[in-house]
Design an enzyme around this catalytic site. Structure first.
Site, mmCIF file in Angstrom:
data_model
loop_
_atom_site.group_PDB
_atom_site.id
_atom_site.type_symbol
_atom_site.label_atom_id
_atom_site.label_comp_id
_atom_site.label_asym_id
_atom_site.label_seq_id
_atom_site.Cartn_x
_atom_site.Cartn_y
_atom_site.Cartn_z
ATOM 1 N N CYS A 1 8.696 24.192 54.148
ATOM 2 C CA CYS A 1 7.242 24.314 54.342
ATOM 3 C C CYS A 1 6.490 23.010 54.107
ATOM 4 O O CYS A 1 5.282 22.939 54.352
ATOM 5 C CB CYS A 1 6.677 25.417 53.451
ATOM 6 S SG CYS A 1 6.668 25.016 51.685
ATOM 7 N N CYS B 1 9.716 24.385 44.868
ATOM 8 C CA CYS B 1 8.593 24.435 45.801
ATOM 9 C C CYS B 1 7.587 25.428 45.230
ATOM 10 O O CYS B 1 7.910 26.614 45.081
ATOM 11 C CB CYS B 1 9.063 24.883 47.185
ATOM 12 S SG CYS B 1 7.691 25.252 48.308
ATOM 13 N N GLU C 1 60.487 32.451 45.547
ATOM 14 C CA GLU C 1 59.387 33.347 45.905
ATOM 15 C C GLU C 1 58.059 32.701 45.532
ATOM 16 O O GLU C 1 58.009 31.781 44.712
ATOM 17 C CB GLU C 1 59.497 34.682 45.150
ATOM 18 C CG GLU C 1 60.716 35.493 45.460
ATOM 19 C CD GLU C 1 60.822 36.738 44.599
ATOM 20 O OE1 GLU C 1 61.665 37.586 44.924
ATOM 21 O OE2 GLU C 1 60.076 36.863 43.609
ATOM 22 N N TYR D 1 57.808 42.549 43.378
ATOM 23 C CA TYR D 1 58.897 41.569 43.286
ATOM 24 C C TYR D 1 60.035 41.981 42.355
ATOM 25 O O TYR D 1 60.953 41.201 42.142
ATOM 26 C CB TYR D 1 58.353 40.206 42.851
ATOM 27 C CG TYR D 1 57.340 40.251 41.736
ATOM 28 C CD1 TYR D 1 57.702 40.578 40.430
ATOM 29 C CD2 TYR D 1 56.002 39.973 41.995
ATOM 30 C CE1 TYR D 1 56.778 40.611 39.414
ATOM 31 C CE2 TYR D 1 55.055 40.003 40.981
ATOM 32 C CZ TYR D 1 55.453 40.320 39.692
ATOM 33 O OH TYR D 1 54.528 40.359 38.691
ATOM 34 N N CYS E 1 6.098 30.169 51.572
ATOM 35 C CA CYS E 1 7.340 29.473 51.944
ATOM 36 C C CYS E 1 8.357 30.510 52.446
ATOM 37 O O CYS E 1 8.773 31.397 51.687
ATOM 38 C CB CYS E 1 7.888 28.730 50.733
ATOM 39 S SG CYS E 1 9.371 27.759 51.071
ATOM 40 N N ASP F 1 40.152 56.751 61.854
ATOM 41 C CA ASP F 1 39.026 57.417 61.195
ATOM 42 C C ASP F 1 38.912 58.879 61.637
ATOM 43 O O ASP F 1 38.574 59.758 60.833
ATOM 44 C CB ASP F 1 37.717 56.685 61.518
ATOM 45 C CG ASP F 1 37.648 55.314 60.861
ATOM 46 O OD1 ASP F 1 38.406 55.083 59.902
ATOM 47 O OD2 ASP F 1 36.847 54.479 61.319
ATOM 48 N N CYS G 1 9.199 20.145 50.033
ATOM 49 C CA CYS G 1 10.009 21.297 50.447
ATOM 50 C C CYS G 1 10.519 21.065 51.861
ATOM 51 O O CYS G 1 9.734 20.783 52.773
ATOM 52 C CB CYS G 1 9.178 22.572 50.390
ATOM 53 S SG CYS G 1 10.070 24.023 51.012
ATOM 54 N N ASP H 1 40.592 55.834 66.042
ATOM 55 C CA ASP H 1 41.554 56.940 66.009
ATOM 56 C C ASP H 1 41.961 57.267 64.574
ATOM 57 O O ASP H 1 42.117 58.436 64.198
ATOM 58 C CB ASP H 1 42.791 56.592 66.840
ATOM 59 C CG ASP H 1 42.495 56.584 68.339
ATOM 60 O OD1 ASP H 1 41.479 57.184 68.735
ATOM 61 O OD2 ASP H 1 43.265 55.957 69.092
ATOM 62 N N LYS I 1 54.569 32.663 43.533
ATOM 63 C CA LYS I 1 54.062 33.200 42.267
ATOM 64 C C LYS I 1 52.605 33.579 42.491
ATOM 65 O O LYS I 1 51.739 32.716 42.617
ATOM 66 C CB LYS I 1 54.176 32.177 41.145
ATOM 67 C CG LYS I 1 53.757 32.722 39.784
ATOM 68 C CD LYS I 1 53.962 31.682 38.688
ATOM 69 C CE LYS I 1 53.619 32.282 37.330
ATOM 70 N NZ LYS I 1 52.225 32.706 37.227
ATOM 71 N N ASP J 1 48.854 34.973 41.841
ATOM 72 C CA ASP J 1 47.918 34.813 40.728
ATOM 73 C C ASP J 1 47.053 36.065 40.622
ATOM 74 O O ASP J 1 45.908 36.100 41.070
ATOM 75 C CB ASP J 1 47.058 33.568 40.970
ATOM 76 C CG ASP J 1 46.386 33.089 39.694
ATOM 77 O OD1 ASP J 1 46.804 33.531 38.603
ATOM 78 O OD2 ASP J 1 45.459 32.264 39.779
ATOM 79 N N LYS K 1 54.909 25.766 38.278
ATOM 80 C CA LYS K 1 53.459 25.777 38.417
ATOM 81 C C LYS K 1 52.991 24.560 39.222
ATOM 82 O O LYS K 1 53.385 23.424 38.939
ATOM 83 C CB LYS K 1 52.788 25.764 37.041
ATOM 84 C CG LYS K 1 53.161 26.946 36.155
ATOM 85 C CD LYS K 1 52.733 28.268 36.743
ATOM 86 C CE LYS K 1 51.249 28.486 36.622
ATOM 87 N NZ LYS K 1 50.780 28.774 35.260
#
Length: 674
Positions: free
Chosen positions: A415, A430, A120, A232, A436, A44, A412, A42, A122, A124, A318
């Site tokens: 194979c 390989c 709050e 913030y 392979c 879209d 491998c 709807d 923090k 990054d 931190k």
């Protein structure tokens, strides 16, 4: 009749406004409240209606319409804007004792009056300041140096959690809101997977990815990457709200996604808050690296003021880097498109940086030996923002008695071919390149990638399906595909088949350099492919050149030259090239490309730094290569000059001056190419 047209136009204009208001409201419900009330279908449908109406009525264009969220692919420079109020950084703390010291200093500065603390997350990401006037977004500016930043408005309006038109409310006529632009973990990992696949440098963490994305010259690509935003701070001369918490609640009412905030009545509650989020943050969809503690009273903010660098009424706490210990279940050995065997530690699931980690690359046999990993060991895993989690150690105290060291495979795993050690490297490969299965499907994936032929609709699963069905055994087979063949495949629909067929048709116009890159010649990445095409001009000359002649090309050298000669010495590869030629792919430089190549910068090693007004950095890098120069990333005595735009990094500027490297401005550079 004229009256009829007038009535229709009036109805269309009303419908445009109605659709814009509805779509803005649905964006708020979905991206801010996380409570959608209509289906994607709807939504879209409404968006398509609005796009059609705006196309029919260009006089109604509005840069803040929801249809403009997709951005533009036109280049643009960033102009510098002075902040009305400086954007400062927060002071950092790493222990509860340091947080207590902050509270003590605040109380002393306030003459002993009581304070209320707000906690709050923090985030990054990268800082942003956005100005609103009369309920509409006016300008978005990066932190920059704190005094002035870059105007990135065109990029910020593509971020769907940033309101363009505020929800109805009591907002001031003008105010500033500050927050963090972020790249959610899922989008970060998707982006780095794309970059890894296209052999581009990976972003170290979501913060770097967000910052780099926000400064891109292509806002359509910014929109595609899926940035998010949390806010913030609310600032402004007309803002009469007296507490920080009330300001955050007002922002949320007006349409902003705000940082979660909690009033903490005691130091014990501060400790509980830290302990809770140290664990719970791992479940968040975005990157965080700590907490922020602020005084709630805006009047107390004014009383305490700031130092030259940071406010006295807030402090950051931190967290320590994330590390978990998990049991090794087994090591799988995986085959890449070039045949390199990569050992992967499969571990008991652990939460790291917002995602569940079950696997971590060990890179090669030497790493396994250095860490002395035994079967069933408990391994220390770190992510720290990396897309690929790292095994950084073993908990020897928990090693089971009698456990055996992990042994690297000799054949491998797919194979069964005996592996060969790459001379001078820590890699085992390989050698069965053309039979392979993982190498075959890996080359198909590489060929259709965005930086190669850019054929949409063929990912890893489809590549495997095409190969296992017998339809595609090499990249040339792609151009023999038909729509009826694709539709017959399991779980394949007509729409997906059409997308692939259109992509194949469009790929016939892809430039010669990207065709060379798409062939999967060992050691030939995007940059090397451009160097080759600039020097050899055509696939026929490239196939005919001996190793000595190739090695004489600047930036190629003996190793790459030998790889190219070895590739074209295989009859099957020459057959693939001829079939691709017959399919209509570009096998030589176009006349336009030939006309654009000069030797004006021949032999010059150039470092680009800063932001430019006339072209993007990528465009300038292409110009350097087209004119015979070489792009280098770091400044050294061998650097010819530094091509410097606005806001050049101070460290690079200082190093260039110290070494006596010339600094060339944007206008000076463009004159050099005239």
């Amino acid at each position: 009749m004229d009256d009829l047209f007038a009535d229709q136009n009036e109805q269309d204009v009303k419908r445009i406004k109605q659709l814009r208001d509805e779509l803005n409201r649905h964006n708020y419900n979905y991206y801010v409240l996380n409570q959608p009330v209509i289906s994607d279908q709807d939504y879209d449908h409404m968006m398509r209606q609005l796009q059609d109406l705006e196309k029919a009525h260009p006089e109604c264009f509005d840069p803040l319409s929801p249809t403009q969220r997709v951005g533009s692919d036109l280049s643009q420079g960033f102009k510098q804007v002075v902040h009305e109020r400086p954007m400062q950084s927060l002071g950092n703390s790493y222990s509860i004792g340091e947080v207590q010291d902050f509270l003590r200093r605040a109380k002393d500065g306030l003459g002993g009056e009581p304070v209320q603390i707000v906690g709050e997350m923090k985030y990054d990401g990268t800082s942003i300041s956005i100005t609103y006037e009369h309920g509409r977004l006016v300008r978005a500016v990066t932190r920059g140096d704190g005094v002035r930043g870059d105007d990135v408005t065109a990029n910020v309006i593509t971020i769907k959690s940033v309101p363009l038109q505020l929800q109805p409310g009591d907002w001031p006529e003008k105010f500033e809101v500050r927050g963090e632009i972020l790249l959610p973990w899922k989008n970060f990992e998707r982006l780095n997977k794309e970059r890894q696949y296209n052999e581009e440098p990976l972003f170290a963490n979501p913060r770097n990815a967000a910052a780099g994305t926000l400064k891109m010259q292509n806002s359509a690509e910014v929109a595609r990457r899926g940035l998010d935003a949390y806010f913030y701070f609310l600032l402004g001369d007309q803002v009469a709200i007296s507490t920080h918490v009330e300001r955050m609640e007002a922002l949320q009412r007006w349409g902003f996604k705000v940082a979660g905030h909690t009033i903490l009545p005691s130091i014990d509650s501060v400790v509980d808050f830290i302990n809770y989020w140290d664990k719970e943050r791992k479940n968040l969809p975005i990157a965080t690296d700590g907490l922020v503690f602020k005084l709630n009273s805006i009047e107390q903010w004014a009383t305490l003021g700031s130092t030259a660098k940071a406010p006295r009424w807030a402090i950051a706490y931190k967290f320590a880097p994330e590390r978990e210990c998990s049991r090794l279940r087994y090591i799988s050995f995986e085959v890449g498109r070039t045949g390199v065997i990569t050992p992967v530690a499969n571990i008991d699931p652990v939460q790291l940086s917002g995602t569940v980690v079950k696997r971590a690359s060990l890179h090669n046999e030497d790493i396994i030996r250095q860490l002395d990993i035994h079967d069933g060991d408990y391994l220390y895993v770190e992510k720290g923002g990396e897309i690929i989690p790292k095994i950084v150690g073993v908990d020897l105290k928990r090693r089971a008695p009698g456990s055996q060291p992990v042994k690297f495979v000799t054949h491998c795993p797919v194979c069964g071919t005996p592996l060969k050690r790459v001379e001078g490297e820590a890699a085992w490969v390989c050698p069965n390149k053309y039979e392979c299965p993982p190498q075959i499907t890996g080359r198909i994936e590489h060929f259709v990638g965005r930086h190669a032929m850019n054929i949409d609709g063929i990912g890893e699963e489809v590549a495997v399906q095409l190969h296992e069905s017998g339809l595609v055994n090499n990249i040339a087979d792609l151009y023999d595909l038909t729509q009826p063949q694709l539709v017959k495949l399991e779980h394949f629909q007509d729409k997906a088949a059409t997308r692939i067929m259109r992509g194949l048709e469009a790929s016939r116009q892809v430039p010669f350099a990207r065709v060379i890159f798409a062939l999967s010649i060992s050691y030939v990445g995007e940059t090397t492919a451009r160097v080759l095409t600039r020097n050899v001009k055509s696939i026929d000359r490239l196939m005919a050149m001996p190793a000595e002649q190739l090695a004489a090309i600047p930036e190629i050298g003996p190793k790459i030259a030998a790889s190219i000669v070895e590739y074209f010495s295989v009859p099957a590869n020459r057959d693939i090239v001829e079939r691709l030629r017959k399919a209509g792919l570009q096998m030589e430089l176009s006349q336009e490309e030939l006309a654009g190549h000069t030797t004006k910068l021949e032999g010059k090693k150039i470092v680009i730094s800063g932001v430019f007004a006339h072209h993007s950095r990528d465009e300038y890098k292409a110009m350097i290569e087209q004119n015979g120069g070489k792009n280098v990333s770091s400044i050294s005595k061998a650097t010819s000059f530094v091509f410097a735009g606005d806001n050049m990094g101070p460290a690079k500027l200082e190093k260039a001056r110290k070494l006596g490297i010339p600094i060339v401005s944007e206008d000076e550079f463009l004159k050099m190419l005239q």
